[in-house]
Design a protein around this motif. Structure first.
Motif, PDB file in Angstrom:
ATOM      1  N   ARG A  49      12.924 -52.604  29.777  1.00  0.00           N
ATOM      2  CA  ARG A  49      13.359 -53.846  30.411  1.00  0.00           C
ATOM      3  C   ARG A  49      13.314 -53.765  31.937  1.00  0.00           C
ATOM      4  NH1 ARG A  49      16.419 -57.361  27.358  1.00  0.00           N
ATOM      5  NH2 ARG A  49      17.952 -57.625  29.008  1.00  0.00           N
ATOM      6  N   MET A  54      13.596 -57.481  33.318  1.00  0.00           N
ATOM      7  CA  MET A  54      14.656 -58.124  32.554  1.00  0.00           C
ATOM      8  C   MET A  54      15.965 -57.507  33.045  1.00  0.00           C
ATOM      9  SD  MET A  54      13.184 -60.260  30.452  1.00  0.00           S
ATOM     10  CE  MET A  54      14.178 -60.606  29.006  1.00  0.00           C
ATOM     11  N   MET A  93       6.419 -59.184  26.410  1.00  0.00           N
ATOM     12  CA  MET A  93       7.486 -58.390  25.813  1.00  0.00           C
ATOM     13  C   MET A  93       7.791 -58.923  24.416  1.00  0.00           C
ATOM     14  SD  MET A  93      11.245 -57.377  27.259  1.00  0.00           S
ATOM     15  CE  MET A  93      11.359 -55.599  27.343  1.00  0.00           C
ATOM     16  N   PHE A  95      10.484 -58.476  21.130  1.00  0.00           N
ATOM     17  CA  PHE A  95      11.843 -57.976  20.891  1.00  0.00           C
ATOM     18  C   PHE A  95      12.066 -57.627  19.418  1.00  0.00           C
ATOM     19  CE2 PHE A  95      11.830 -61.076  24.285  1.00  0.00           C
ATOM     20  CZ  PHE A  95      12.576 -60.483  25.289  1.00  0.00           C
ATOM     21  N   ASN A  99      13.224 -63.590  18.819  1.00  0.00           N
ATOM     22  CA  ASN A  99      13.562 -64.595  19.838  1.00  0.00           C
ATOM     23  C   ASN A  99      12.538 -65.721  19.913  1.00  0.00           C
ATOM     24  OD1 ASN A  99      15.669 -62.876  20.313  1.00  0.00           O
ATOM     25  ND2 ASN A  99      14.884 -62.093  22.247  1.00  0.00           N
ATOM     26  N   LEU A 100      12.052 -66.160  18.760  1.00  0.00           N
ATOM     27  CA  LEU A 100      11.192 -67.346  18.741  1.00  0.00           C
ATOM     28  C   LEU A 100      12.051 -68.569  19.015  1.00  0.00           C
ATOM     29  CD1 LEU A 100       8.905 -66.651  15.652  1.00  0.00           C
ATOM     30  CD2 LEU A 100       8.354 -66.397  18.071  1.00  0.00           C
ATOM     31  N   PHE A 101      11.406 -69.656  19.463  1.00  0.00           N
ATOM     32  CA  PHE A 101      12.137 -70.885  19.746  1.00  0.00           C
ATOM     33  C   PHE A 101      12.191 -71.728  18.474  1.00  0.00           C
ATOM     34  CE2 PHE A 101       9.778 -69.993  23.876  1.00  0.00           C
ATOM     35  CZ  PHE A 101      10.795 -69.167  24.351  1.00  0.00           C
ATOM     36  N   PRO A 102      13.368 -71.865  17.859  1.00  0.00           N
ATOM     37  CA  PRO A 102      13.449 -72.478  16.526  1.00  0.00           C
ATOM     38  C   PRO A 102      13.172 -73.985  16.518  1.00  0.00           C
ATOM     39  CG  PRO A 102      15.636 -71.985  17.346  1.00  0.00           C
ATOM     40  CD  PRO A 102      14.673 -71.397  18.332  1.00  0.00           C
ATOM     41  N   HIS A 103      13.260 -74.628  17.692  1.00  0.00           N
ATOM     42  CA  HIS A 103      13.041 -76.077  17.728  1.00  0.00           C
ATOM     43  C   HIS A 103      11.578 -76.431  17.961  1.00  0.00           C
ATOM     44  CE1 HIS A 103      13.477 -74.668  21.788  1.00  0.00           C
ATOM     45  NE2 HIS A 103      13.190 -75.844  22.306  1.00  0.00           N
ATOM     46  N   MET A 104      10.732 -75.411  17.995  1.00  0.00           N
ATOM     47  CA  MET A 104       9.303 -75.650  18.209  1.00  0.00           C
ATOM     48  C   MET A 104       8.512 -75.079  17.042  1.00  0.00           C
ATOM     49  SD  MET A 104       8.843 -74.554  22.156  1.00  0.00           S
ATOM     50  CE  MET A 104       9.799 -75.319  23.459  1.00  0.00           C
ATOM     51  N   GLU A 112       4.049 -72.717  24.731  1.00  0.00           N
ATOM     52  CA  GLU A 112       5.118 -73.019  25.695  1.00  0.00           C
ATOM     53  C   GLU A 112       4.955 -72.343  27.059  1.00  0.00           C
ATOM     54  OE1 GLU A 112       7.328 -75.272  25.568  1.00  0.00           O
ATOM     55  OE2 GLU A 112       8.295 -74.688  27.437  1.00  0.00           O
ATOM     56  N   GLY A 113       4.760 -71.038  27.046  1.00  0.00           N
ATOM     57  CA  GLY A 113       4.636 -70.317  28.322  1.00  0.00           C
ATOM     58  C   GLY A 113       3.394 -70.739  29.086  1.00  0.00           C
ATOM     59  N   TYR A 145       7.635 -74.426  11.196  1.00  0.00           N
ATOM     60  CA  TYR A 145       8.707 -73.994  12.086  1.00  0.00           C
ATOM     61  C   TYR A 145       9.053 -72.543  11.769  1.00  0.00           C
ATOM     62  CZ  TYR A 145       9.353 -78.601  13.990  1.00  0.00           C
ATOM     63  OH  TYR A 145       9.146 -79.768  14.664  1.00  0.00           O
ATOM     64  N   SER A 147      11.645 -70.973  11.137  1.00  0.00           N
ATOM     65  CA  SER A 147      12.619 -70.713  10.069  1.00  0.00           C
ATOM     66  C   SER A 147      11.948 -70.576   8.707  1.00  0.00           C
ATOM     67  CB  SER A 147      13.654 -71.834  10.028  1.00  0.00           C
ATOM     68  OG  SER A 147      13.018 -73.065   9.796  1.00  0.00           O
ATOM     69  N   ARG A 161       2.655 -65.122  20.956  1.00  0.00           N
ATOM     70  CA  ARG A 161       3.246 -65.851  22.086  1.00  0.00           C
ATOM     71  C   ARG A 161       3.090 -65.041  23.381  1.00  0.00           C
ATOM     72  NH1 ARG A 161       9.580 -67.271  21.948  1.00  0.00           N
ATOM     73  NH2 ARG A 161       9.764 -65.015  22.170  1.00  0.00           N
TER      74      ARG A 161
ATOM     75  N   GLY B 130      19.438 -64.307  22.867  1.00  0.00           N
ATOM     76  CA  GLY B 130      18.024 -63.996  22.663  1.00  0.00           C
ATOM     77  C   GLY B 130      17.085 -65.118  23.082  1.00  0.00           C
ATOM     78  N   GLN B 131      17.586 -66.362  23.042  1.00  0.00           N
ATOM     79  CA  GLN B 131      16.751 -67.488  23.452  1.00  0.00           C
ATOM     80  C   GLN B 131      16.488 -67.446  24.957  1.00  0.00           C
ATOM     81  OE1 GLN B 131      15.333 -70.084  21.394  1.00  0.00           O
ATOM     82  NE2 GLN B 131      15.732 -68.374  20.025  1.00  0.00           N
ATOM     83  N   LYS B 136      12.843 -65.990  29.328  1.00  0.00           N
ATOM     84  CA  LYS B 136      12.695 -65.206  30.554  1.00  0.00           C
ATOM     85  C   LYS B 136      11.469 -64.290  30.461  1.00  0.00           C
ATOM     86  CE  LYS B 136      15.679 -62.231  33.414  1.00  0.00           C
ATOM     87  NZ  LYS B 136      16.995 -61.549  33.452  1.00  0.00           N
ATOM     88  N   ILE B 138       8.666 -64.687  29.047  1.00  0.00           N
ATOM     89  CA  ILE B 138       7.350 -65.282  29.291  1.00  0.00           C
ATOM     90  C   ILE B 138       7.277 -65.873  30.696  1.00  0.00           C
ATOM     91  CG2 ILE B 138       6.610 -65.677  26.908  1.00  0.00           C
ATOM     92  CD1 ILE B 138       7.625 -68.521  27.125  1.00  0.00           C
ATOM     93  N   GLU B 232      13.279 -78.578  11.915  1.00  0.00           N
ATOM     94  CA  GLU B 232      13.512 -77.847  13.153  1.00  0.00           C
ATOM     95  C   GLU B 232      14.985 -77.748  13.501  1.00  0.00           C
ATOM     96  OE1 GLU B 232      12.820 -82.048  14.773  1.00  0.00           O
ATOM     97  OE2 GLU B 232      12.708 -80.936  12.907  1.00  0.00           O
ATOM     98  N   THR B 234      18.639 -76.813  14.192  1.00  0.00           N
ATOM     99  CA  THR B 234      19.242 -75.517  14.452  1.00  0.00           C
ATOM    100  C   THR B 234      20.748 -75.611  14.284  1.00  0.00           C
ATOM    101  OG1 THR B 234      19.311 -76.090  16.776  1.00  0.00           O
ATOM    102  CG2 THR B 234      17.493 -74.700  16.036  1.00  0.00           C
TER     103      THR B 234
END
Ligand SMILES: Nc1ncnc2c1ncn2[C@@H]1O[C@H](COP(=O)(O)OP(=O)(O)O)[C@@H](O)[C@H]1O
Ligand SMILES: [Mg+2]
Lengths: 258, 236
Positions: A49, A54, A93, A95, A99-104, A112-113, A145, A147, A161, B130-131, B136, B138, B232, B234
């Motif tokens: 990190r 980080m 990085m 993990f 730490n995926l984005f669950p709303h996407m 995204e990045g 998604y 999930s 990603r 973690g979110q 951060k 990326i 989606e 959460t």
């Protein structure tokens, strides 16, 4: 010199009173796969990190392609947040907990990045995202998604990603530790493929078999210092220190090939 | 005996809604004004609440402390005191022409922002660390992470509390009648005195508030279910 992708020089890191890294010198060359071993609490995550800030090192210098991060003013190093964001965008990085984005959706996660940080256009981002998903074998899950994915699939999306940012180096922090045993293989296979493609990687793992077969170099971190390093065969079969021998004996499940 | 008399009294009461309904446009105007104050308070209160929440979460102590103070102050003082302060006291301090509308919107924007701030804070803090790390790593900065990753997830979790608070706000705005703003309550008082029919007037007004809030909460339930169903989601 241009071959040195990442260089750490006398890096120290403390959390309050606790000194976790005690003078790390490490150079990772372009295309190299470095595996870092060490028992829990030895500072592996902290070291990883520090490479992409980080965590900010307490002392020492970090170089990316020979350029030192931060500006020095009367003996003290200053880091601008914008500089660190830029640096992180060039270092991938992955993990333990994805730490995926669950709303996407999966595709949006990988876009995204590119869109928010790199300001790439939409169609270019989609193309890149699809290419990286193809690479990790998950193009057919692009519109799901997270999930709805298995742990192994989630981790491969997380790898895609990071790859979509065209990183100079990839950092992996125990990426198979949270997975069911039968899902570990698919993630290791993806990482092995990356190594063969010439990606520069620093990998923290407890998979000694992977270290043996894939790493160009293995490091053993103990109590904040690099105690041993070398090619996998030497390190894993002929450890020089008692600490390393004890560590390897702890992984009794692992059978080294004869 | 008196109880008996009263009983007869109610028995004999002749309901007469004609006076109320012939002046229903007065109440309609009041309803419109109630909605106006409520929506303006939401319009200003929600962004202000977000600002207060982010400030309170800041690691910069003076900012965090100031935000905490404002939030706690407006959550703990009675809204009627706040309203009177803005209407009667503030014009003494600074040179403005205070109107009932300005005082009302000012009071309820700030008052509800204090409550919204705590809802925002709870929502933001409920998102897994973690979110932030994923964002951060990326290369996202604080605001990019907040806007693209944290808030979209947090807001979804906040919706029930949000709806509840908005309904609470709508009810509390009845206080604005005390500074002569012509909301539904003010018009009702007016009409009750004019027609000598307080029973009918306040019954109709209660029913109007009931329908308004009932419809509102049904819509919010629908939204909640939508969100819970979609893949989606959460929400916990
Ligand atoms: N953010 C932090 N704050 C305080 N202590 C920390 C923090 N991160 C790690 N540590 C401590 O630093 C030591 C090394 O942690 P870590 O780098 O995670 O080790 P490893 O990954 O090898 O298990 C541990 O004692 C851990 O408790
Ligand atoms: Mg670790």
């Amino acid at each position: 010199m241009p071959n040195e992708t990442v260089k750490l020089a006398q890096v120290y890191k403390s959390f309050g009173e606790l000194e976790v890294l005690k003078g790390i010198d490490l150079t990772v060359n372009s295309g190299e796969t470095v595996v870092m071993l060490g028992s829990s609490g030895s500072g592996k995550s902290t070291l990883l990190r520090c490479i992409n800030f980080m965590e900010t090192p307490t002392a020492g210098h970090i170089y990316l392609h020979g350029d030192r991060v931060g500006a020095e003013k009367s003996g003290k190093i200053y880091y601008r947040e914008s500089e660190l964001c830029k640096l992180r965008s060039k270092i991938g990085m992955v993990f333990q907990h994805f730490n995926l984005f669950p709303h996407m959706t999966v595709l949006q996660n990988v876009m995204e990045g590119q869109i928010t940080v790199l300001k790439r256009g939409k169609s270019e981002s989609i193309q890149k995202a699809q290419a990286q998903l193809e690479r990790v074998g998950l193009l057919d899950k692009a519109d799901e998604y997270p999930s709805r994915l298995s742990g192994g699939q989630k981790q491969r999306v997380a790898i895609a990603r990071a790859l979509a940012m065209d990183p100079e180096v990839m950092l992996f922090d125990e990426v198979t530790s949270a997975l069911d045993p039968e899902l570990v293989g698919e993630v290791l296979k993806t990482m092995r493929q990356l190594a063969e493609d010439g990606m520069t990687m620093v990998i923290v793992t407890h998979e000694l078999g992977f270290a043996y077969h894939v790493a160009n170099r293995v490091l053993f971190l103990d109590d904040g210092v690099i105690l041993e390093q070398g090619v996998p065969h030497d390190i894993l079969k002929h450890p020089k220190t008692q600490r390393m021998r004890e560590f390897l004996e702890g992984h009794s499940l692992f059978k080294l090939p004869e | 005996m008196s109880a008996c008399e009263q009983h007869r009294n109610i028995d004999m009461y002749e309901w007469d809604f004609i006076a109320v309904f012939s002046d229903i446009d007065l109440l309609a105007l009041g309803l419109l004004n109630t909605l106006k104050v409520t929506s303006l308070a939401l319009l200003f209160g929600i962004p202000l609440g977000l600002m207060l929440a982010v400030s309170r979460l800041s690691r910069f102590k003076p900012l965090s402390f100031s935000a905490s103070f404002i939030i706690e102050f407006f959550r703990t003082t009675p809204p009627l005191v706040q309203l009177f302060w803005f209407f009667f006291a503030l014009p003494i301090l600074i040179d403005i022409r205070m109107t009932p509308l300005i005082a009302s919107v000012l009071t309820f924007s700030i008052q509800s922002s204090a409550f919204f701030a705590e809802i925002f804070r709870g929502g933001i803090q409920s998102i897994d660390k973690g979110q932030w790390e994923g964002a951060k790593a990326i290369g996202m900065n604080y605001w990019q992470s907040m806007r693209r990753i944290i808030l979209p997830q947090a807001v979804k979790r906040m919706i029930p509390a949000f709806m509840e608070r908005s309904i609470e706000l709508l009810k509390t705005t009845t206080l604005v009648s005390t500074v002569a703003y012509t909301d539904l309550m003010y018009q009702a008082n007016d009409l009750a005195q004019k027609t000598f029919r307080p029973l009918e007037v306040y019954t109709v007004v209660a029913v109007m508030y009931f329908i308004l809030i009932f419809v509102f909460s049904q819509v919010s339930l629908l939204i909640e279910h939508r969100l819970a169903r979609s893949g989606e989601s959460t929400v916990r």
